[in-house]
Design an enzyme around this catalytic site. Structure first.
Site, PDB file in Angstrom:
ATOM      1  N   GLY A  40       0.767  -1.241   0.000  1.00 64.16           N
ATOM      2  CA  GLY A  40       0.000   0.000   0.000  1.00 64.16           C
ATOM      3  C   GLY A  40       0.797   1.290   0.000  1.00 64.16           C
ATOM      4  N   ASP A  99      -5.176   1.836  10.778  1.00 65.10           N
ATOM      5  CA  ASP A  99      -6.571   1.624  11.167  1.00 65.10           C
ATOM      6  C   ASP A  99      -6.607   1.266  12.650  1.00 65.10           C
ATOM      7  OD1 ASP A  99      -9.213   0.944  11.420  1.00 65.10           O
ATOM      8  OD2 ASP A  99      -9.209  -0.649   9.943  1.00 65.10           O
ATOM      9  N   LYS A 127      -6.845   6.559  10.660  1.00 61.89           N
ATOM     10  CA  LYS A 127      -8.297   6.478  10.892  1.00 61.89           C
ATOM     11  C   LYS A 127      -8.646   6.967  12.291  1.00 61.89           C
ATOM     12  CE  LYS A 127      -9.844   3.259   7.474  1.00 61.89           C
ATOM     13  NZ  LYS A 127     -10.620   2.063   7.106  1.00 61.89           N
TER      14      LYS A 127
END
Ligand code: IMP
Ligand code: MG
Length: 169
Positions: A40, A99, A127
């Site tokens: 990512g 996250d 997040k």
């Protein structure tokens, strides 16, 4: 699946340039290894290293925490290790999105056990659910949605979208 752009490429570019300057100003001098978390972070890292005006090397850790689901499996798996030792070096760990922080905690323990001079963490997105490990540099608060683009995937797709987008079911 339809996508809706939330952070356009030009806005990302401006923020990444700022982050590069901030990182260069705040990181102690000394040999720097920038470690990207695959897959990512590859797009973000490519832009970020070009915004850090000092001598550095690039390395990568291959990690799988989600499989192809959009909810964390709770299991972190190293699929590919660093190419060179980090003992005595300043390390900048580059993540796409944090996250739960599970992946990050696991990677920090792994890196710190190898005797680096220091480890700093940089994430493009964090997040709201995340509040645990200290993040040194954050690009943007992550929209409260599953996001793709600029390197982030949904079932391995959408990494090539130039902006950050919400994936809509
Ligand atoms: P954590 O371990 O729960 O912090 O999850 C971190 C990893 O899950 C990141 O490195 C991403 O690869 C992936 N991930 C978490 N949220 C998203 C998202 O919204 N879109 C794409 N990938 C995500
Ligand atoms: Mg991923």
């Amino acid at each position: 699946m339809p996508v809706r752009e939330l952070i356009p490429a030009a806005q990302i570019a401006r923020r990444v340039a700022e982050m590069g300057a901030e990182i260069d100003a705040r990181l102690p001098p000394g040999p720097l290894t920038v470690v990207g978390v695959l897959r990512g972070a590859f797009v973000f890292m490519a832009d970020l290293v070009r915004a850090i005006p000092r001598e550095l090397t690039c390395d990568f850790l291959g990690v799988r925490s989600y499989g192809d689901a959009t909810v964390s499996s709770g299991v972190v798996e190293i699929t590919s290790d660093l190419g060179a030792p980090i003992a005595g070096r300043q390390v900048l760990l580059v993540e796409d999105i944090v996250d739960t922080g599970l992946t990050l905690r696991y990677l920090l323990d792994l890196l710190r056990a190898r005797g680096p001079a220091g480890v700093h963490v940089c994430a493009l997105l964090a997040k709201p659910s995340y509040k645990d490990v200290a993040l040194d540099f954050v690009g943007f608060p992550a929209p409260d949605a599953f996001v793709v683009g600029y390197g982030l995937d949904g079932r391995q797709l959408y990494r090539n979208l130039p902006g950050i987008c919400a994936l809509e079911e």
